[in-house]
Design a protein around this motif. Structure first.
Motif, PDB file in Angstrom:
ATOM      1  N   ARG A 133       0.835  -1.200   0.000  1.00 12.63           N
ATOM      2  CA  ARG A 133       0.000   0.000   0.000  1.00 12.63           C
ATOM      3  C   ARG A 133       0.874   1.256   0.000  1.00 12.63           C
ATOM      4  NH1 ARG A 133      -5.648  -1.503   0.758  1.00 12.63           N
ATOM      5  NH2 ARG A 133      -5.500  -2.509  -1.250  1.00 12.63           N
ATOM      6  N   ALA A 134       1.861   1.277   0.908  1.00 10.14           N
ATOM      7  CA  ALA A 134       2.712   2.450   1.054  1.00 10.14           C
ATOM      8  C   ALA A 134       3.479   2.720  -0.238  1.00 10.14           C
ATOM      9  CB  ALA A 134       3.677   2.241   2.221  1.00 10.14           C
ATOM     10  N   ALA A 135       4.057   1.671  -0.808  1.00  7.62           N
ATOM     11  CA  ALA A 135       4.849   1.844  -2.028  1.00  7.62           C
ATOM     12  C   ALA A 135       3.957   2.307  -3.176  1.00  7.62           C
ATOM     13  CB  ALA A 135       5.539   0.529  -2.389  1.00  7.62           C
ATOM     14  N   ALA A 136       2.736   1.735  -3.260  1.00  7.01           N
ATOM     15  CA  ALA A 136       1.830   2.092  -4.343  1.00  7.01           C
ATOM     16  C   ALA A 136       1.399   3.552  -4.207  1.00  7.01           C
ATOM     17  CB  ALA A 136       0.620   1.171  -4.344  1.00  7.01           C
ATOM     18  N   ARG A 137       1.154   3.978  -2.964  1.00  7.23           N
ATOM     19  CA  ARG A 137       0.772   5.389  -2.753  1.00  7.23           C
ATOM     20  C   ARG A 137       1.903   6.311  -3.141  1.00  7.23           C
ATOM     21  NH1 ARG A 137      -2.115   3.750   2.064  1.00  7.23           N
ATOM     22  NH2 ARG A 137      -4.296   3.529   1.422  1.00  7.23           N
ATOM     23  N   ALA A 138       3.139   5.918  -2.757  1.00  5.87           N
ATOM     24  CA  ALA A 138       4.299   6.746  -3.089  1.00  5.87           C
ATOM     25  C   ALA A 138       4.438   6.867  -4.610  1.00  5.87           C
ATOM     26  CB  ALA A 138       5.570   6.139  -2.489  1.00  5.87           C
ATOM     27  N   ALA A 139       4.233   5.746  -5.316  1.00  7.19           N
ATOM     28  CA  ALA A 139       4.365   5.761  -6.770  1.00  7.19           C
ATOM     29  C   ALA A 139       3.276   6.636  -7.397  1.00  7.19           C
ATOM     30  CB  ALA A 139       4.292   4.338  -7.326  1.00  7.19           C
ATOM     31  N   LEU A 140       2.049   6.537  -6.863  1.00  8.47           N
ATOM     32  CA  LEU A 140       0.961   7.366  -7.388  1.00  8.47           C
ATOM     33  C   LEU A 140       1.233   8.837  -7.114  1.00  8.47           C
ATOM     34  CD1 LEU A 140      -2.284   5.346  -6.600  1.00  8.47           C
ATOM     35  CD2 LEU A 140      -1.471   6.072  -8.848  1.00  8.47           C
ATOM     36  N   GLU A 141       1.857   9.111  -5.976  1.00  8.74           N
ATOM     37  CA  GLU A 141       2.194  10.491  -5.661  1.00  8.74           C
ATOM     38  C   GLU A 141       3.233  11.017  -6.646  1.00  8.74           C
ATOM     39  OE1 GLU A 141       3.482  11.092  -1.644  1.00  8.74           O
ATOM     40  OE2 GLU A 141       2.674  13.141  -1.661  1.00  8.74           O
ATOM     41  N   ALA A 142       4.183  10.139  -6.989  1.00  6.88           N
ATOM     42  CA  ALA A 142       5.236  10.534  -7.926  1.00  6.88           C
ATOM     43  C   ALA A 142       4.672  10.904  -9.295  1.00  6.88           C
ATOM     44  CB  ALA A 142       6.271   9.421  -8.060  1.00  6.88           C
ATOM     45  N   VAL A 143       3.531  10.274  -9.674  1.00  9.99           N
ATOM     46  CA  VAL A 143       2.939  10.610 -10.967  1.00  9.99           C
ATOM     47  C   VAL A 143       1.784  11.603 -10.799  1.00  9.99           C
ATOM     48  CG1 VAL A 143       3.577   8.402 -11.994  1.00  9.99           C
ATOM     49  CG2 VAL A 143       1.314   8.662 -10.965  1.00  9.99           C
ATOM     50  N   GLY A 144       1.619  12.095  -9.555  1.00 10.04           N
ATOM     51  CA  GLY A 144       0.649  13.153  -9.304  1.00 10.04           C
ATOM     52  C   GLY A 144      -0.801  12.686  -9.298  1.00 10.04           C
ATOM     53  N   LEU A 145      -1.056  11.396  -8.944  1.00  8.51           N
ATOM     54  CA  LEU A 145      -2.433  10.891  -8.979  1.00  8.51           C
ATOM     55  C   LEU A 145      -2.886  10.313  -7.638  1.00  8.51           C
ATOM     56  CD1 LEU A 145      -2.809   9.145 -12.440  1.00  8.51           C
ATOM     57  CD2 LEU A 145      -3.859  11.265 -11.666  1.00  8.51           C
ATOM     58  N   LEU A 146      -2.225  10.756  -6.562  1.00  9.46           N
ATOM     59  CA  LEU A 146      -2.570  10.183  -5.261  1.00  9.46           C
ATOM     60  C   LEU A 146      -4.057  10.381  -4.960  1.00  9.46           C
ATOM     61  CD1 LEU A 146      -1.436   8.667  -2.905  1.00  9.46           C
ATOM     62  CD2 LEU A 146      -0.864  10.831  -1.811  1.00  9.46           C
ATOM     63  N   ALA A 147      -4.594  11.534  -5.386  1.00  6.73           N
ATOM     64  CA  ALA A 147      -6.000  11.837  -5.100  1.00  6.73           C
ATOM     65  C   ALA A 147      -6.951  10.907  -5.851  1.00  6.73           C
ATOM     66  CB  ALA A 147      -6.302  13.288  -5.458  1.00  6.73           C
ATOM     67  N   TRP A 148      -6.442  10.248  -6.870  1.00  8.33           N
ATOM     68  CA  TRP A 148      -7.307   9.399  -7.705  1.00  8.33           C
ATOM     69  C   TRP A 148      -7.163   7.920  -7.386  1.00  8.33           C
ATOM     70  CZ3 TRP A 148     -10.384  11.745 -11.499  1.00  8.33           C
ATOM     71  CH2 TRP A 148     -10.161  13.118 -11.671  1.00  8.33           C
ATOM     72  N   GLN A 149      -6.519   7.612  -6.269  1.00  8.23           N
ATOM     73  CA  GLN A 149      -6.149   6.206  -6.017  1.00  8.23           C
ATOM     74  C   GLN A 149      -7.338   5.254  -5.983  1.00  8.23           C
ATOM     75  OE1 GLN A 149      -4.829   5.311  -2.031  1.00  8.23           O
ATOM     76  NE2 GLN A 149      -5.137   7.409  -1.384  1.00  8.23           N
ATOM     77  N   GLN A 150      -8.514   5.733  -5.557  1.00  6.35           N
ATOM     78  CA  GLN A 150      -9.650   4.812  -5.445  1.00  6.35           C
ATOM     79  C   GLN A 150     -10.473   4.725  -6.726  1.00  6.35           C
ATOM     80  OE1 GLN A 150      -9.765   2.652  -3.295  1.00  6.35           O
ATOM     81  NE2 GLN A 150      -8.315   3.546  -1.849  1.00  6.35           N
ATOM     82  N   HIS A 151     -10.116   5.564  -7.731  1.00  7.80           N
ATOM     83  CA  HIS A 151     -10.878   5.508  -8.988  1.00  7.80           C
ATOM     84  C   HIS A 151     -10.456   4.294  -9.797  1.00  7.80           C
ATOM     85  CE1 HIS A 151     -12.761   9.587  -8.904  1.00  7.80           C
ATOM     86  NE2 HIS A 151     -11.890   9.679  -7.915  1.00  7.80           N
ATOM     87  N   THR A 152     -11.426   3.695 -10.477  1.00  9.13           N
ATOM     88  CA  THR A 152     -11.055   2.562 -11.328  1.00  9.13           C
ATOM     89  C   THR A 152     -10.458   3.110 -12.620  1.00  9.13           C
ATOM     90  OG1 THR A 152     -13.152   2.447 -12.483  1.00  9.13           O
ATOM     91  CG2 THR A 152     -12.990   1.222 -10.426  1.00  9.13           C
ATOM     92  N   ALA A 153      -9.738   2.249 -13.301  1.00  8.53           N
ATOM     93  CA  ALA A 153      -9.046   2.666 -14.519  1.00  8.53           C
ATOM     94  C   ALA A 153     -10.041   3.246 -15.520  1.00  8.53           C
ATOM     95  CB  ALA A 153      -8.317   1.475 -15.132  1.00  8.53           C
ATOM     96  N   ALA A 154     -11.243   2.656 -15.570  1.00  7.03           N
ATOM     97  CA  ALA A 154     -12.230   3.099 -16.546  1.00  7.03           C
ATOM     98  C   ALA A 154     -12.695   4.529 -16.265  1.00  7.03           C
ATOM     99  CB  ALA A 154     -13.419   2.141 -16.540  1.00  7.03           C
ATOM    100  N   GLU A 155     -12.532   4.965 -15.018  1.00  5.20           N
ATOM    101  CA  GLU A 155     -12.992   6.322 -14.665  1.00  5.20           C
ATOM    102  C   GLU A 155     -11.941   7.390 -14.929  1.00  5.20           C
ATOM    103  OE1 GLU A 155     -15.779   4.759 -10.952  1.00  5.20           O
ATOM    104  OE2 GLU A 155     -13.820   5.649 -10.579  1.00  5.20           O
TER     105      GLU A 155
END
Lengths: 243, 402
Positions: A133-155
């Protein structure tokens, strides 16, 4: 099952060293020579772009660099590992621990949240849930999408999907990131965002990148551009020369 | 790894909830059918045994006639006499009681109502042999029996049809041409194993029935009840020997009577129901197998549909056996969920049906466990082919697929 520890590719001056690599499909008169003797090295922390007309061997090159395929002849050293000597499962372990992939079509799991998509490679590494979880959040933060973590890919929009895909590729801190036409499905604005993101990751996290593209604008972000023609390297441009 | 694979499988199943439901429908119905059939069959077997036990335990019946079954010939065989009862009582040990019995159909009349029933003429021992209990009144007395008095004991059905709310004990009842006094009311027994109503009965002294109804001194049937733990075969042999002597049957002649053991009948009948249960269960098991083929079909579709996903998983470093495990676990989780749903459905259906056809509902852990494991096994069996296909995919090809 080979243990990851037995594939030791932790450090070397070059990430990748191809020597006399050929790849032939079929045999006899109908044989198709996709690569006809390629020599190429990629240094640690380098960002190269591979260009060429269709049928020039770009995809075959990416498959071999990504350890999805092996050369018909020649050698491929990934750091200190002779990739052509590895079997299917050992190559899978090499990919698991040292490679990251970004595709033109994103290839996210559609009805799955961004966070779970990014976690996927860590699942195969057997990392504990909290660490994943922590690593995935860090990676999403690095690409600037931490706020979108719960959205599905289709959204998510195309650009966002590709950024999730990049997060998925870097979450394992790979030695080499392989990007196959990462901006092929995106408009120019989204494309330059993605390229800036890749450049930042390359500079700040020291991840080596090999990217296939047919757009010169995108190739210009790379340190070096390798031009393939008919399965051979026709030309190599350094960035200094290019700009 | 296995746990996360199972979680992954649940996630995949939840994502395709409707399709997953349709996929496992075959398994659900299969498991439900098997378990319901076997549960009801067990109930039927139990109820047959219980009804036969209610006839009386360790009961032998002696009937005139050459042999039982098709072509049975009782015409030439003489009936028994009351003296046979005394002879059996005196000469054979290990007996609890012996009762003679004649039965005949008769129309009963009470006030404005009439009712057709079976009248049994017998001795007082009949009630103990047949496990009959009284709800009200008494059985006819020894004196009434010997004198052939018009005193009768009626069953629950007769009471309901003729007396309604009236207290039958002490009332007068006309049986064919003569009138008798109701002295007792028997406790209800319900249907017999053969399906006839055991409570549709009137019991009176043998002599009364002979004189007033049959008009002969014949005894149609002898009921012999054994002491607990007595060896039925030995008593049967002794009975046969005694009756042959009394009926003067030469050594080279066949018996002109039959000795039946109710326990043997009970075993034969519950054996038959058990075989029926197994047959029905086997038929239902075929639908389980068909359900398994449904699982395979959907898993194959799923593998084709998710080719790119599989390609991606292989590309980011999933090993062959991990992909294999993922799809196998998905199939097994799917079929196990179907199995569970089937068990729930079976419980509901069998409780309802057991009430409807009036057999006891017996929870059979074994068949529930077998059906569930069978369902899970079907998941392994029919999931392994699609799973292997997924694991062997070439990641390059798989990723290229649209």
């Amino acid at each position: 099952m080979p243990s990851p520890a037995r594939i030791d590719a932790s450090s070397a001056a070059h990430v990748v060293q191809l020597v006399g690599v050929t790849r032939t499909y079929g045999s006899g008169a109908s044989a198709f020579h996709a690569l006809r003797g390629v020599d190429l090295t990629i240094d640690e922390g380098e960002f190269i772009a591979i260009m060429g007309p269709s049928g020039s061997g770009k995809s075959t090159m990416m498959n071999i660099l990504g350890c999805l395929d092996v050369p018909t002849s020649g050698t491929y050293r990934f750091r200190d590992v002779r990739v052509e000597t590895l079997d299917r499962n050992r190559r899978a372990l090499l990919r698991r621990h040292f490679l990251g992939f970004v595709f033109q079509g994103f290839n996210l799991l559609a009805r799955t949240s961004a966070l779970e998509n990014v976690e996927l490679p860590l699942l195969y590494r057997g990392e504990p849930r909290e660490k994943r979880r922590a690593a995935a959040r860090a990676a999403l933060e690095a690409v600037g999408l931490l706020a979108w973590q719960q959205h599905t890919a289709a959204e998510l929009s195309g650009g966002q999907q590709q950024r999730v895909a990049i997060a998925r590729a870097i979450v394992t801190r790979p030695a080499l990131l392989l990007a196959d036409e990462p901006t092929g499905n995106l408009d120019s604005e989204r494309s330059s965002e993605i390229m800036q993101l890749l450049t930042t990751l390359n500079r700040e996290q020291g991840i080596s990148i090999a990217m296939v593209t047919h757009e010169p604008d995108m190739a210009d972000y790379a340190d070096r551009i390798v031009h393939l023609v008919d399965g051979r390297i026709a030309d190599v441009q350094r960035r200094a020369e290019a700009s | 790894m296995l746990w996360s694979t199972i979680l992954l499988a649940f996630r995949a199943i939840r994502r395709n909830a409707v399709r997953s439901l349709l996929t496992v429908l075959g398994i659900v119905i299969g498991v439900a059918a098997v378990v319901t059939m076997v549960t009801l069959g067990n109930g039927a077997t139990r109820s047959v045994s219980e009804q036969i036990a209610s006839l009386g335990s360790n009961l032998l019946m002696v009937l005139p006639g050459k042999r039982l079954g098709p072509g049975r010939d009782s015409a030439g065989a003489p009936a028994f006499k009351i003296a046979d009862v005394a002879a059996i009582e005196v000469q054979i040990g290990a007996l609890k009681a012996v009762a003679p019995s004649v039965t005949t159909g008769a129309t009963l009349v009470h006030e404005a109502k009439n009712w057709a029933t079976t009248v049994t003429g017998t001795s007082r021992a009949y009630f103990a042999i047949g496990n009959w209990k009284l709800v009200a009144g008494r059985v006819f007395s020894d004196a009434e029996e010997k004198a052939g008095k018009a005193a009768c004991v009626i069953g629950e059905t007769v009471r309901r049809e003729l007396f309604g709310r009236e207290d039958p004990v002490g009332a007068r009842l006309r049986v064919k041409q003569f009138s008798c006094t109701v002295v007792g009311l028997l406790r209800a027994k319900g249907q017999s194993a053969m399906g006839n109503d055991q409570d549709n009965t009137v019991v009176m002294p043998l002599r009364t029935a002979q004189r007033r109804l049959t008009g002969s001194r014949d005894v149609g049937l002898l009921l012999v009840s054994l002491r607990d733990g007595a060896a039925s075969e030995r008593v049967q042999d002794q009975l046969v020997q005694l009756m042959r002597e009394r009926r003067r049957i030469a050594d080279n002649e066949e018996d002109d009577f039959n000795v039946l053991d109710t326990r043997q009948i009970a075993q034969a009948m519950s054996g038959t129901t058990r075989i029926m249960t197994m047959l029905l269960g086997a038929v239902a098991a075929v639908s389980l197998l068909v359900g398994g083929i449904g699982i395979m079909n959907i898993m194959l579709v799923s593998v084709t549909e998710r080719t790119r996903e599989i390609g991606l998983r292989l590309a980011i470093g999933a090993l062959e056996h991990e992909v294999l495990l993922q799809f196998l676990v998905e199939a097994v989780v799917l079929s196990s969920l179907g199995g569970l749903a089937g068990l729930v459905l079976a419980t509901i259906a069998s409780v309802a049906l057991a009430r409807l056809i009036q057999v006891p509902w017996i929870f059979d852990l074994q068949i529930n466990a077998i059906a569930f494991l069978f369902a899970a096994g079907i998941g392994v069996l029919f999931g392994s082919f699609p799973a292997r296909r997924a694991a062997r995919l070439d990641p390059i090809e798989a990723l290229r697929r649209e």
